[in-house]
Design an enzyme around this catalytic site. Sequence first.
Site, PDB file in Angstrom:
ATOM      1  N   SER A 238       0.820  -1.220   0.000  1.00 12.44           N
ATOM      2  CA  SER A 238       0.000   0.000   0.000  1.00 12.44           C
ATOM      3  C   SER A 238       0.849   1.263   0.000  1.00 12.44           C
ATOM      4  O   SER A 238       0.317   2.366   0.049  1.00 12.44           O
ATOM      5  CB  SER A 238      -0.932   0.013   1.218  1.00 12.44           C
ATOM      6  OG  SER A 238      -0.170  -0.023   2.407  1.00 12.44           O
TER       7      SER A 238
ATOM      8  N   ASN B 188      -0.680  -1.410  14.047  1.00 15.86           N
ATOM      9  CA  ASN B 188      -2.115  -1.163  14.239  1.00 15.86           C
ATOM     10  C   ASN B 188      -2.385   0.156  14.973  1.00 15.86           C
ATOM     11  O   ASN B 188      -3.246   0.935  14.557  1.00 15.86           O
ATOM     12  CB  ASN B 188      -2.768  -2.329  14.983  1.00 15.86           C
ATOM     13  CG  ASN B 188      -2.707  -3.607  14.166  1.00 15.86           C
ATOM     14  OD1 ASN B 188      -2.277  -3.583  13.018  1.00 15.86           O
ATOM     15  ND2 ASN B 188      -3.118  -4.720  14.759  1.00 15.86           N
TER      16      ASN B 188
ATOM     17  N   THR C  52     -40.340  27.229  -5.644  1.00 20.52           N
ATOM     18  CA  THR C  52     -40.486  25.888  -5.074  1.00 20.52           C
ATOM     19  C   THR C  52     -40.941  25.039  -6.253  1.00 20.52           C
ATOM     20  O   THR C  52     -41.582  25.562  -7.176  1.00 20.52           O
ATOM     21  CB  THR C  52     -41.529  25.834  -3.939  1.00 20.52           C
ATOM     22  OG1 THR C  52     -42.799  26.200  -4.491  1.00 20.52           O
ATOM     23  CG2 THR C  52     -41.219  26.785  -2.797  1.00 20.52           C
ATOM     24  N   HIS C  53     -40.602  23.785  -6.259  1.00 22.12           N
ATOM     25  CA  HIS C  53     -40.934  22.892  -7.385  1.00 22.12           C
ATOM     26  C   HIS C  53     -40.391  23.417  -8.716  1.00 22.12           C
ATOM     27  O   HIS C  53     -40.958  23.119  -9.771  1.00 22.12           O
ATOM     28  CB  HIS C  53     -42.447  22.672  -7.522  1.00 22.12           C
ATOM     29  CG  HIS C  53     -43.138  22.360  -6.235  1.00 22.12           C
ATOM     30  ND1 HIS C  53     -43.378  21.077  -5.800  1.00 22.12           N
ATOM     31  CD2 HIS C  53     -43.621  23.185  -5.261  1.00 22.12           C
ATOM     32  CE1 HIS C  53     -43.987  21.119  -4.622  1.00 22.12           C
ATOM     33  NE2 HIS C  53     -44.133  22.381  -4.278  1.00 22.12           N
TER      34      HIS C  53
ATOM     35  N   ASN D 178     -19.167  27.043 -21.379  1.00 24.32           N
ATOM     36  CA  ASN D 178     -19.734  26.064 -20.446  1.00 24.32           C
ATOM     37  C   ASN D 178     -19.232  26.264 -19.023  1.00 24.32           C
ATOM     38  O   ASN D 178     -18.112  26.715 -18.814  1.00 24.32           O
ATOM     39  CB  ASN D 178     -19.389  24.645 -20.910  1.00 24.32           C
ATOM     40  CG  ASN D 178     -20.002  24.320 -22.259  1.00 24.32           C
ATOM     41  OD1 ASN D 178     -21.068  24.831 -22.606  1.00 24.32           O
ATOM     42  ND2 ASN D 178     -19.329  23.487 -23.029  1.00 24.32           N
TER      43      ASN D 178
ATOM     44  N   LYS E 197     -19.767  28.123 -27.770  1.00 20.78           N
ATOM     45  CA  LYS E 197     -20.119  27.644 -26.434  1.00 20.78           C
ATOM     46  C   LYS E 197     -19.279  28.239 -25.311  1.00 20.78           C
ATOM     47  O   LYS E 197     -18.086  28.477 -25.465  1.00 20.78           O
ATOM     48  CB  LYS E 197     -19.975  26.120 -26.393  1.00 20.78           C
ATOM     49  CG  LYS E 197     -21.009  25.398 -27.229  1.00 20.78           C
ATOM     50  CD  LYS E 197     -22.339  25.317 -26.524  1.00 20.78           C
ATOM     51  CE  LYS E 197     -22.222  24.241 -25.487  1.00 20.78           C
ATOM     52  NZ  LYS E 197     -23.420  23.906 -24.821  1.00 20.78           N
TER      53      LYS E 197
ATOM     54  N   GLU F 277     -20.362  21.723 -12.978  1.00 20.17           N
ATOM     55  CA  GLU F 277     -20.781  20.339 -13.255  1.00 20.17           C
ATOM     56  C   GLU F 277     -19.847  19.359 -12.549  1.00 20.17           C
ATOM     57  O   GLU F 277     -20.263  18.329 -12.037  1.00 20.17           O
ATOM     58  CB  GLU F 277     -20.784  20.093 -14.761  1.00 20.17           C
ATOM     59  CG  GLU F 277     -21.880  20.890 -15.451  1.00 20.17           C
ATOM     60  CD  GLU F 277     -21.719  20.893 -16.961  1.00 20.17           C
ATOM     61  OE1 GLU F 277     -22.194  19.957 -17.600  1.00 20.17           O
ATOM     62  OE2 GLU F 277     -21.096  21.819 -17.493  1.00 20.17           O
TER      63      GLU F 277
ATOM     64  N   SER G 115     -16.130  24.558 -26.072  1.00 21.34           N
ATOM     65  CA  SER G 115     -16.380  23.267 -26.701  1.00 21.34           C
ATOM     66  C   SER G 115     -15.337  23.031 -27.785  1.00 21.34           C
ATOM     67  O   SER G 115     -14.898  23.970 -28.445  1.00 21.34           O
ATOM     68  CB  SER G 115     -17.790  23.275 -27.308  1.00 21.34           C
ATOM     69  OG  SER G 115     -17.849  22.398 -28.419  1.00 21.34           O
TER      70      SER G 115
ATOM     71  N   GLN H   4      -6.913  -1.442   5.391  1.00 21.88           N
ATOM     72  CA  GLN H   4      -5.907  -0.776   4.546  1.00 21.88           C
ATOM     73  C   GLN H   4      -6.582  -0.021   3.393  1.00 21.88           C
ATOM     74  O   GLN H   4      -6.080   0.989   2.921  1.00 21.88           O
ATOM     75  CB  GLN H   4      -4.942  -1.824   3.994  1.00 21.88           C
ATOM     76  CG  GLN H   4      -3.849  -1.252   3.112  1.00 21.88           C
ATOM     77  CD  GLN H   4      -2.738  -2.254   2.889  1.00 21.88           C
ATOM     78  OE1 GLN H   4      -1.972  -2.530   3.799  1.00 21.88           O
ATOM     79  NE2 GLN H   4      -2.659  -2.823   1.708  1.00 21.88           N
TER      80      GLN H   4
END
Length: 465
Positions: free
Chosen positions: A28, A115, A160-161, A290, A288, A295, A282, A327
Amino acid sequence: MNEKQKKKPWAGRFKSELDPIVQKYTRSVHVDRRLAPYDIQGSRAHVRMLAAQGLVTSRDEEQILRALGQIEEEIESGQFPYRDELEDIHMNIEYRLQEIAGEAGGRIHTGRSRNDQVALDLKMLCLQTAIGWRAQILEIQKVLLERAQELKTSLFPGWTHLQAAQPLSWGHYLLAFGEMLGRDDRRLAFFQELHSTSPLGAGALAGSTLPLDPERSAQELGFAASFANSYDVVGDRDFLLELLQIACQLMLHLSRLAEDFLYFSSTAVNWIELPDSLCTGSSMMPQKKNLDVLELARGKTASVLGHATAVACLIKGLPTSYHRDLQQDKEHLFATIDAVIGTLEVIPLVVSGFQINQERVQNAMKQGFLMATDLAEYLVTRGTPFRVAHERVGKLVAYCLEEGLTLEQLSLEKLQELAPECGPEVREVLKLESFLRRRWHKGSSGLVSIEQQIAHWGERIGALS
Ligand code: ARG
């Protein structure tokens, strides 16, 4: 036995070499090398405790501390010889210590197991992470507060909604995130208090026959106390899972902010615009612009939820005490930390950078009968039961829809025809500008409350920074 097998600290009991496939599968160090600074700090505290207890000489202590200093430098400068065959960062550091300090290095693991060592390193890293996140949260809160102050009287259609509901001040809106992040900050503060217990000295599971002083190393490492039960603490990963759970909550808040801003800036809505410096284009469509950054904040939230779930699943099937499954916790922890730090870095840029497209917002404010509830409440102040008022305003809205009018455009006569309780002051009630003035109570989106919130956060942030 070849050189590699001899390096293993447990080689004494083994007759054959470790299969290279198993070695590769179990290592590891490529992941847990991130624990190195905490491992060194923990080893320093451990050797000082051993010396204070007469378990190593002060000469050994000195040699070990000097070698640890060298290892620290090697790690920082990229010179440290990481060896996969030594499994993890803990054995890598211990081995290097022996290379540098000879026999003295062979004494560092006195009364210690990997440990308690790994539990210690992880806990220190998690506590340090909480400090860092809290500082970043504070930075976002400062930006939220600044923009809330600037935009406290600027309205947009609250929903709302996803349907137009009532006006909302951008200031009140931004302060809502101040509250959410404030709760996250308090979760982290409690996290720091709850987990300020050092595992060092717990050994593999049962402590040691040697006269250790766990309280001393705990104090040196800045913990409030040492462990109360060795068996509990070697298998305890509550702190790690809790940090990931706090990360989930925090990221969910940021993801909702990201989603809001994506919606606000969508082509169809177009209420806000982000600076070019925060947007990407883009590869095919030249026009574009963005908001990939938002996102990705949403997307990274999904990853964090996954990491927290993975750790919960990891622990779910485990008996008490340490098991090697644990681990795997590090991959999820580190990936979460990176996602959270990155997102906390990006969000303040978005909050400080967004500009309001006032024309679009003003147009949107004319739709959706945003003042209908205020009108119903005005009728209540004239003695009308709310249910009746609701019905009357509903009828006025239906009339407006038929005629293509707004409530503000209705004549007093028409208003009085369907809602006879209306007096001439109703015109004032229907004006959007009255929205901020006509709400007084604590926590409301009225100007008085917004200013109270700003004062509250100003004080809190001032006290913290
Ligand atoms: N690399 C291990 C981990 O991260 C360290 C603890 C190993 N302990 C053991 N008894 N094999 O969990």
